[in-house]
Write a protein that holds these residues in place. Sequence first.
Motif: not given
Length: 436
Positions: A329-350
Amino acid sequence: LLPSPMTADVAPVITEIQGGIATLLRQCERVVDIGIHYSQASVRGAFLAQSAITFSENRDGWVKMLEDNGLQCEFLATPQLEAGELAKRKYSAFILPYSVCLSAKEVSAIQAYAEAGGLVIADAKTGLMDERCRVLATPRLGDLFGITRKTPDHKCSVLPGDVRFSDSAATEDLRGESLDLGVAEPSLATRGGTASAAMENIPAVVSRRVGKGRTLFLNTFLDSYVQRRKLGLEKPIAGLFESILSSQGITPAVRTATKDTAWARLFTARFRSGGSRYIGTVARGTDKTAEERTDIDVTFPVQNHVYDVRKQAYLGHSGKAQCSLLPGDAALYALLPYQVTGLDLVVPAPPARGHELRYDLAVKTKGKKADTHVIVVEVLGPDGARRGHYDAQLVATGGKAAGRVPLALNDTSGTWTIRATDRVSGAVETTTFVLE
């Protein structure tokens, strides 16, 4: 046409890899500690000496030994070496495994690397032939390693026996130690180099300072290392090279530890993308059964925001992690210089039926700006079922990406959903659009 049991067992793992992890790691650069010479001419030279099996097993032994010591390696082929790649890649060390054939350009590149501060390690019979497999009266790189051969012989056999390290060996751990390595070139003698180990009067380990760097010549092969691993007898040799490399400041960036000795061998790989680091470790080479787990402590080179990529879980700002792995089995870690707080998802036009729906994505962070991320996008119809043909894996360079959905003329009317998931942190954002 049902899948075989083995296919059914491996399907979840393949699905996970294809679910964004492979795309993520493809955007990264693999971190390499040590380069290994790949010489097709030496393959032929060893074959001419009736040592093709020794050549192959010796090369495998070097790779396994380095990996067992937590180091990453890659091969550098003759054309790359001749083109100056060795100077560019800045390896901590460069290894010549049974490099019996060397061209004049390869010799120049290796000498320049050592004089500039690199560590060059070679084993027996190095430089006895040129690139055309012609036996040389004066072998190449002898002056670099501080050695000479009274009677150069590319066909000589290894003399078995114990190699003893002198009381003045470079590292304290080796002083007075003996290992059953044998010597491959009985006629070898020092000429400018310092022997720290010998079998009777035959030098076995010869070191020499060259410019800002250093060379190390091993009058033996590691062709038995893989078989020793299978028998659980490889630790003395692995420890030998751990001491040699650590004395030169070459130590693993990531350290793994477990109390279970049957799980002593862990394969570790490192990747980087901007300021982000990805660390993977695999449990392998164990005598345990497939159902037995063990706890493994992983120590990272720096403290950062740590994410368990497979579980998509935030582990806090830390320099350590712990995992519980099954064999293989395997483990995979990410070491980021920041914390992810969320995503922005925008549909600009109908949207309009039969036209493209476009959307914009951005990774929100606390601290520094985002590096490259992979965002997995799923599109769900009005019935809540996924429309897989509209799914996507978007590479968010600098944390930003744009996607599109080519809507069909006969798509179902109603409220559709776009769901975006950051593959590292697991952050999710959804939005809807109405198709009239």
